[in-house]
Write an enzyme that holds these catalytic residues in place. Sequence first.
Site, PDB file in Angstrom:
ATOM      1  N   GLY A  67       0.824  -1.203   0.000  1.00  0.00           N
ATOM      2  CA  GLY A  67       0.000   0.000   0.000  1.00  0.00           C
ATOM      3  C   GLY A  67       0.857   1.251   0.000  1.00  0.00           C
ATOM      4  O   GLY A  67       0.495   2.269   0.579  1.00  0.00           O
TER       5      GLY A  67
ATOM      6  N   TYR B  41     -14.920   1.064   8.716  1.00  0.00           N
ATOM      7  CA  TYR B  41     -13.490   1.365   8.880  1.00  0.00           C
ATOM      8  C   TYR B  41     -13.069   1.091  10.321  1.00  0.00           C
ATOM      9  O   TYR B  41     -12.072   0.418  10.579  1.00  0.00           O
ATOM     10  CB  TYR B  41     -13.252   2.830   8.526  1.00  0.00           C
TER      11      TYR B  41
END
Length: 318
Positions: free
Chosen positions: A8, A140
């Site tokens: 990422g 999240y």
Amino acid sequence: MKRILIVGAGGQIGSELTTYLRGIYGHDRVVATDVRECKEMAAQGPFEVLNALDATAMASAVARHRCDAIFNLVALLSAVGEKNPQMAWQINMGALMNSLEVARQHHCALFTPSSIGAFGPTSPKDRTPQDTIMQPTTIYGVCKVTGELLSNYYHTKYGVDTRSVRFPGIISNVTLPGGGTTDYAVEIYYEAVKKGRFTCPVPGDVYMDMIYMPDALRACVELMEADPAKLVHRNSFNLASMSFTPEIICAEIRKRMPDFEMTYDIDPVKKAIAESWPNSLDDTCAREEWGWKPEWDLARMTDDMLEVIRRRFPVEVR
Ligand code: VAH
């Protein structure tokens, strides 16, 4: 840590953490990977296109580069996650599970950020304790709490050296954030320089913890290099630096740009998320267990943000 794999690497944290880690450990010892090609990053050191949902590919990269540490920075952030919770769970938890398994099988340390988003409306709002009730109301936050539990499990069950911090909203001037509730605190600086005005999606009186990227990057390394014998906690440490509202950051900008105008067009999703999060965190454990201490405050960050953005966008507002 000697040889690091970043998954990422193309995101807000990853793009700057890659450069920061390469400056410390050496360009050839930090392998940046992302699901998309990053030409600029590849020009500075080892880069590979890698989908963090492909465990075999991640294990191959770790083995080929003889990595002893993994930074897993893959995440769909809070606001964008609410548009597709199922995809957010699949990506966030798939990348983490693969990182944990590869770290276990290849004896790597593993850093995975958590967030103030791991707390919810039933958590104490002010100076939220390190160990307290955590009932987040976003996918999240559910991913972050689950990630903390999984990372602690892998440490207890298998001895994997997992470590993590609960980041506040990160403010930076290199890579724009995408899909976060705290993005307004980055966008406001760019809009102030480019247009002299900003329309804020978050109510003016809502406090959120924030941190400047240089402090966030330093925290990652200081935690990962900390003496494990002194760590009582691991996943995940409250990290605090600044706590402010849109009104407060607007006033700070106006000290430097008196004509700066701010209006509001409230995003109901971001409003609900921001109001569910703490106003401020208690980061005593990070300070006591690995010596955390922030170096940037709102005034110094505002000076730096405006200076860097003005250099990149020289057209000054009349
Ligand atoms: C978000 N920037 O807004 C992220 C962060 C604490 C906020 O996790 O979703």
